[in-house]
Design an enzyme around this catalytic site. Structure first.
Site, PDB file in Angstrom:
ATOM      1  N   HIS A 108      -8.239  -3.607   9.185  1.00 10.35           N
ATOM      2  CA  HIS A 108      -7.963  -3.368   7.599  1.00 10.35           C
ATOM      3  C   HIS A 108      -6.930  -4.346   6.642  1.00 10.35           C
ATOM      4  O   HIS A 108      -6.490  -4.953   8.352  1.00 10.35           O
ATOM      5  CB  HIS A 108      -7.689  -2.267   7.021  1.00 10.35           C
ATOM      6  CG  HIS A 108      -6.377  -1.817   7.851  1.00 10.35           C
ATOM      7  ND1 HIS A 108      -6.689  -0.401   8.329  1.00 10.35           N
ATOM      8  CD2 HIS A 108      -5.533  -2.099   8.413  1.00 10.35           C
ATOM      9  CE1 HIS A 108      -5.052  -0.032   8.912  1.00 10.35           C
ATOM     10  NE2 HIS A 108      -4.874  -0.857   8.709  1.00 10.35           N
ATOM     11  N   ASN A 128      -8.733  -1.885  13.130  1.00  9.92           N
ATOM     12  CA  ASN A 128     -10.061  -1.729  13.406  1.00  9.92           C
ATOM     13  C   ASN A 128     -10.143  -2.916  11.609  1.00  9.92           C
ATOM     14  O   ASN A 128     -11.482  -4.054  10.908  1.00  9.92           O
ATOM     15  CB  ASN A 128     -10.048  -0.750  11.907  1.00  9.92           C
ATOM     16  CG  ASN A 128      -9.175   0.159  10.493  1.00  9.92           C
ATOM     17  OD1 ASN A 128      -9.136  -1.216  10.494  1.00  9.92           O
ATOM     18  ND2 ASN A 128      -9.816   0.574   9.792  1.00  9.92           N
ATOM     19  N   ASP A 138       1.124  -1.035   0.373  1.00 11.20           N
ATOM     20  CA  ASP A 138       0.250   0.423   0.006  1.00 11.20           C
ATOM     21  C   ASP A 138       1.077   1.314  -0.066  1.00 11.20           C
ATOM     22  O   ASP A 138       2.345   0.902   0.459  1.00 11.20           O
ATOM     23  CB  ASP A 138      -1.109   0.260   1.224  1.00 11.20           C
ATOM     24  CG  ASP A 138      -0.670  -0.265   2.356  1.00 11.20           C
ATOM     25  OD1 ASP A 138       0.844  -0.788   2.965  1.00 11.20           O
ATOM     26  OD2 ASP A 138      -1.469  -0.432   3.507  1.00 11.20           O
ATOM     27  N   GLU A 198     -10.011  -0.515   3.700  1.00  9.26           N
ATOM     28  CA  GLU A 198     -10.533  -0.186   5.035  1.00  9.26           C
ATOM     29  C   GLU A 198     -11.989  -1.269   5.395  1.00  9.26           C
ATOM     30  O   GLU A 198     -12.457  -1.064   3.986  1.00  9.26           O
ATOM     31  CB  GLU A 198     -10.305   1.268   5.204  1.00  9.26           C
ATOM     32  CG  GLU A 198      -9.743   1.906   5.186  1.00  9.26           C
ATOM     33  CD  GLU A 198      -8.832   2.348   6.380  1.00  9.26           C
ATOM     34  OE1 GLU A 198      -8.595   0.916   6.726  1.00  9.26           O
ATOM     35  OE2 GLU A 198      -8.247   3.437   6.648  1.00  9.26           O
TER      36      GLU A 198
END
Ligand code: F6R
Length: 241
Positions: free
Chosen positions: A138, A136, A67, A143
């Site tokens: 991800h 979270n 990423d 996301e």
């Protein structure tokens, strides 16, 4: 999904390095996608130490960046490519020609995503995926909500990711609001995956990822359906203390 719980972060890093050395020995030309973040750093240091000692042939490995923040040049101190290069690509002696960057600074970032997908398709997809677990849920910057067929794309970071990444760059203002991420589709199709999870703060999300329902709200939960997945967690993450 194989779940391995080890005592602490040091054991996790050693076990992760063992896993990857074995995978590289089996397939020296593997295409690897490799995460940044805090969790795999101990493993990467361990690998760098073993590279010469254990005569690991890394000359044919191909590395894909997982990423990238939108708009950052590869040499920006915050660029995830720079982090991957410093912690993984250079210590393992991987040649530039064998590295595929996710170009967050491209004039057309969507075109950069398509070029990345094309490069991944050209090598037949990922053989090895090394991932961390976002607080979270991800994977990369997929996301929540991210469905399992989400492609490589430009995403808005959630407030939670901005907060959790602020510690690397000094303040929340330093964290770009958008990023490019390798898609869920490519990650879930990897032939083998190592998910590293460390620390009590990951306790709840780890259990949701490995035991909860598969849901776009916890993108990592789709790893339950992926082919060969090893989840390597330390006791703090598994037990929450
Ligand atoms: C990093 C990445 C992220 C991290 C995740 C966990 O390239 O893509 O998904 O793997 O946020 O980060 P740490 O390991 O810092 O807890």
């Amino acid at each position: 999904m194989e779940l391995i719980i080890v005592d602490d972060y040091e054991s996790l890093s050693r076990a992760a390095a063992d896993w990857l050395v074995e995978a590289i020995r089996e397939q020296p030309e593997a295409a690897i996608v490799a995460a940044t973040g805090a969790t795999p750093m101990g493993m990467y240091i361990e690998l760098a130490q073993r590279r010469f000692r254990d005569r690991i042939d890394t000359s044919q490995l191909r590395v894909f960046q997982l990423d990238a923040y939108l708009g950052l040049a590869p040499d920006d101190p915050r660029a995830l490519f720079r982090w991957t290069r410093r912690s993984f690509i250079q210590p393992l002696g991987i040649t530039q020609a064998n590295v595929v960057r996710l170009a967050g600074d491209a004039p057309d970032p969507w075109e950069a995503c398509r070029a990345y997908d094309a490069a991944a398709r050209e090598v037949g997809g990922f053989d090895i995926s090394i991932l961390g677990l976002g607080p979270n849920g991800h994977l990369g910057f997929n996301e929540p909500p991210s469905p399992p067929d989400a492609p490589t794309r430009v995403v808005d970071l959630t407030p939670e990711s901005i907060v959790s990444n602020a510690c690397y760059w000094g303040s929340e203002e330093q964290v770009p609001r958008q990023a490019l991420t390798c898609g869920m589709d490519l990650l879930l199709a990897a032939r083998r995956t190592l998910l590293l999870v460390s620390g009590a703060h990951k306790h709840q999300i780890l259990h949701r990822a490995v035991e909860g329902p598969q849901t776009p709200e916890v993108p990592a939960s789709y790893l339950q359906l992926a082919s060969t997945v090893t989840v390597l967690a330390d006791r703090a993450a598994w037990q929450g203390m």
